[in-house]
Write an enzyme that holds these catalytic residues in place. Structure first.
Site, PDB file in Angstrom:
ATOM      1  N   SER A   1       0.852  -1.176   0.000  1.00  0.00           N
ATOM      2  CA  SER A   1       0.000   0.000   0.000  1.00  0.00           C
ATOM      3  C   SER A   1       0.894   1.234   0.000  1.00  0.00           C
ATOM      4  CB  SER A   1      -0.884   0.000   1.244  1.00  0.00           C
ATOM      5  OG  SER A   1      -1.526   1.242   1.424  1.00  0.00           O
TER       6      SER A   1
ATOM      7  N   TYR B   1      -2.521  -0.235  10.267  1.00  0.00           N
ATOM      8  CA  TYR B   1      -2.549  -0.568   8.849  1.00  0.00           C
ATOM      9  C   TYR B   1      -1.223  -0.189   8.194  1.00  0.00           C
ATOM     10  CZ  TYR B   1      -3.994  -0.675   3.958  1.00  0.00           C
ATOM     11  OH  TYR B   1      -4.079  -0.947   2.614  1.00  0.00           O
TER      12      TYR B   1
END
Length: 82
Positions: free
Chosen positions: A33, A46
């Site tokens: 990501s 995250y």
């Protein structure tokens, strides 16, 4: 978050490694990501898990290349989980 994003990738890759080695090679693709590069205050777990994916991918790529196993990660820009 860490178990879902990072530990699962590690365990799945570790399980696939002996099979790929016996087969003469293979490819592992991890999902990263943009958060692995740019942390935010609203999703620290995250971001940490995806940063771990990047480092796990690098470590496996360098360690497993001799067995003709390619390990890469793709980074996607998109929505951040709630």
């Amino acid at each position: 978050m860490l178990d879902t994003n990072l530990t699962s990738a590690f365990l799945a890759s570790r399980a696939a490694y002996p099979i790929m080695k016996r087969s003469g090679g293979g490819k592992i693709i991890n999902i990263g990501s943009m958060m692995s590069l740019f942390g935010t205050s609203f999703a620290p777990a995250y971001a940490a898990s995806k940063g771990g994916i990047v480092q796990l991918t690098r470590a496996m790529a360098s360690g497993w290349a001799r067995d003709n196993i390619q390990v890469n990660a793709v980074r996607r820009a998109g929505s951040i989980p709630s």
